[in-house]
Motif scaffolding. Structure first.
Motif, mmCIF file in Angstrom:
data_model
loop_
_atom_site.group_PDB
_atom_site.id
_atom_site.type_symbol
_atom_site.label_atom_id
_atom_site.label_comp_id
_atom_site.label_asym_id
_atom_site.label_seq_id
_atom_site.Cartn_x
_atom_site.Cartn_y
_atom_site.Cartn_z
ATOM 1 N N UNK A 196 14.158 -30.004 -0.214
ATOM 2 C CA UNK A 196 14.748 -30.449 -1.217
ATOM 3 C C UNK A 196 15.018 -31.969 -1.169
ATOM 4 N N UNK A 197 15.636 -32.505 0.244
ATOM 5 C CA UNK A 197 16.070 -33.715 -0.003
ATOM 6 C C UNK A 197 14.483 -34.757 0.072
ATOM 7 N N UNK A 244 22.668 -28.497 -3.222
ATOM 8 C CA UNK A 244 23.170 -29.381 -2.395
ATOM 9 C C UNK A 244 22.410 -30.842 -2.248
ATOM 10 N N UNK A 245 21.159 -30.736 -2.122
ATOM 11 C CA UNK A 245 20.286 -31.845 -2.007
ATOM 12 C C UNK A 245 20.406 -32.718 -3.382
ATOM 13 N N UNK A 246 20.700 -32.035 -4.690
ATOM 14 C CA UNK A 246 20.739 -32.574 -5.782
ATOM 15 C C UNK A 246 22.081 -33.500 -5.929
ATOM 16 N N UNK A 247 22.990 -32.659 -5.310
ATOM 17 C CA UNK A 247 24.349 -33.357 -5.413
ATOM 18 C C UNK A 247 24.432 -34.759 -4.518
ATOM 19 N N UNK A 272 13.914 -37.589 -2.727
ATOM 20 C CA UNK A 272 13.384 -39.029 -2.198
ATOM 21 C C UNK A 272 14.525 -40.172 -2.427
ATOM 22 N N UNK A 273 15.820 -39.912 -2.043
ATOM 23 C CA UNK A 273 16.839 -40.916 -1.889
ATOM 24 C C UNK A 273 16.980 -41.439 -0.522
ATOM 25 N N UNK A 319 15.627 -20.901 7.557
ATOM 26 C CA UNK A 319 15.033 -20.798 6.430
ATOM 27 C C UNK A 319 16.040 -21.554 5.487
ATOM 28 N N UNK A 320 17.111 -21.350 5.368
ATOM 29 C CA UNK A 320 17.930 -22.180 4.549
ATOM 30 C C UNK A 320 17.829 -23.823 4.824
ATOM 31 N N UNK A 321 18.049 -24.155 6.058
ATOM 32 C CA UNK A 321 17.951 -25.553 6.596
ATOM 33 C C UNK A 321 16.731 -26.232 6.108
#
Length: 509
Positions: A263-264, A227-230, A268-269, A255-257
């Motif tokens: 990941x976000x 999700x972060x990659x998308x 680094x965007x 845990x998932x959040x």
């Protein structure tokens, strides 16, 4: 097969007043898998303009589709427009099959198919896999009875429904068809290029008025890393600056959040993330709220619903006033804006209830508030509780949470709307709020608050004028049950549960 997706123009004030538009995530989510299956798919987003029905029909005719799919996120209040579009398209070319999906047709499939012959097939529940199977079945000429999760008429005109489809366990199995839109046309928060996305679907909590919980059947989440990659790809390739999460409760699993936040941060965007969650999740995550902000979270809408303990018990909200207040304090400490929703229109409310609610809102000290009106849905447990209340608004285009639709025992509509409008002004224009708008230490947050204030001012005046000159409430309207039909909460879960998640999510994380 050639397929056209139609996003109907919505009549809601929130759709017509802002200069910004967000893409129709539901249709794009269905469009991606259809494209991957080899179908030729196009989108008509009639929110722009907004388009007239004649313009929509003309666009459909120019596309020459075999199949038209109509859907809208505000599906109850959008239904009259969706029906009008379907009837006009069918009148122009009876050979075009018209499919209709969304929350409203999922539950009202009997009534929708009975009231008009314009809709050929209704999709019930999540659309990605069902539409894939339906398109494949129509292409091959197989019987519709083999497709789970649909309703339709057979050759004799009899209305039938197949067995419910199974909610799919892997939310990453299907991609969103982002290529169907030009990202330059979609924005939010005053011109920021924006999209709507979902990290999760559903909600594990038991609020009995929620029209979304049963539709998704079970809370599930996407891979945090994917999700972060998308999101990062949308920023780098499409210039997307803001992500509006459409989740009911994305933070349900700490845990998932947390994995998503981390990941976000790695990606680094500089995107901004807004969405809605529960106050108790914010308090639970007090030790990682700095990661929320570092990952890009800039505003949460917190569903507080009401400030009266008896009302919170009635709707089984499961929250507490002390938790609500603490959540707002924690968010402000980390430069994350808070928007508190406040629902009015419960049957026994009086002026003293509204005054107490106003004082409680002041004590919460939110950055923004959103006043909503009780709007029961037939498939929720709350509908059964409210079944004997009188309906004062029979135009279902107004069943959008921004209009009073049910009669109150002690307050007439003019008193209620006057109180709500005054409370909105008093909360949004109090000195603390104005000082934050003018001098907040974060420039981006100042921009966000000023945009919301400007839009809110326009909506506020529009709602007053509409109430005074365009609305006629019924004095002796039908009961809620007579208006919509018998309670449907026994059918609240629209799909079969995904097998992989039955055990793993029963254990609280």
């Amino acid at each position: 097969m050639k397929i056209v997706l139609i996003n109907p123009p919505h009549t809601a004030i929130g759709s017509r007043i802002p200069d910004d538009h967000l893409p129709p995530l539901g249709l794009l989510s269905v469009g991606g898998p259809l494209i991957d299956d080899g179908h030729i798919v196009g989108l008509i987003d009639a929110e722009f303009g907004p388009m007239t029905i004649a313009e929509i029909v003309s666009r459909v005719a120019a596309s020459g589709p075999d199949l038209v799919l109509i859907g809208h996120s505000g599906s109850t209040s959008a239904h009259p427009t969706a029906r009008a579009i379907a009837e006009a398209v069918k009148h122009s070319d009876r050979a075009i099959r018209i499919v209709y999906g969304g929350v409203f047709p999922t539950y009202h499939w009997r009534e929708v198919l009975a009231e008009t012959e314009a809709f050929d097939i209704l999709v019930r529940g999540e659309g990605e896999e069902t539409m894939r199977r339906l398109a494949g079945t129509l292409t091959a000429g197989r019987p519709l009875a083999t497709v789970p999760g649909i309703a339709y008429r057979n050759g004799d005109g009899e209305i039938l429904a197949t067995q419910p489809a199974q909610a799919f366990a892997d939310l990453d199995a299907y991609r969103v068809g982002w290529e169907l839109i030009d990202h330059r046309h979609y924005s939010y928060w005053g011109g920021k290029r924006a999209v709507v996305m979902q990290f999760s679907r559903g909600c594990p909590h038991l609020c009995n008025y929620c029209g979304q919980r049963g539709f998704w059947t079970r809370w599930r989440h996407r891979s945090p890393e994917l999700f972060a990659r998308e999101i990062a790809r949308l920023y780098r390739e499409e210039g997307v600056e803001l992500i509006n999460l459409a989740d009911e409760n994305p933070t349900s699993s700490r845990k998932a959040w947390l994995a998503f936040l981390e990941a976000m941060i790695i990606e680094n965007v500089p995107v901004q993330i807004v969405g809605s969650t529960r106050a108790d999740d914010i308090v639970r995550d007090a030790d990682i709220l700095h990661l929320y902000r570092k990952a890009g979270v800039v505003r949460w809408l917190i569903g507080m619903e009401n400030t009266d303990e008896a009302t919170l018990t009635l709707i089984k909200k499961g929250g507490a006033k002390a938790t609500d207040r603490e959540a707002i304090r924690l968010l402000r400490q980390h430069d994350i804006l808070s928007m508190a929703t406040w629902v009015v229109g419960f049957e026994e409310e009086t002026l003293s209830h509204l005054l107490r609610g106003f004082r409680q809102l002041l004590s919460y000290d939110p950055d923004q508030i959103q006043a909503l009106y009780v709007t029961p849905h037939r498939w929720t447990p709350f509908f059964r509780i409210a079944r004997d209340r009188q309906v004062i608004e029979t135009d279902i285009r107004k069943w959008d949470y921004k209009h009073q639709v049910l009669k109150m025992r002690h307050l007439n509509p003019i008193v209620l709307v006057a109180c709500v409008k005054l409370i909105e002004v008093a909360v949004q224009a109090r000195p603390k709020a104005l000082l934050r708008i003018l001098f907040h230490r974060d420039r981006e947050q100042r921009h966000s608050m000023r945009w919301y204030t400007q839009m809110g001012r326009r909506v506020w005046f529009h709602e007053i004028l509409e109430f005074l000159f365009r609305r006629r409430h019924l004095k002796d309207g039908p009961t809620l049950e007579n208006f919509w039909g018998a309670p449907q909460d026994s059918e609240e879960e629209s799909m079969l549960r995904p097998q992989r998640y039955v055990k793993s999510l029963d254990a609280a994380e």
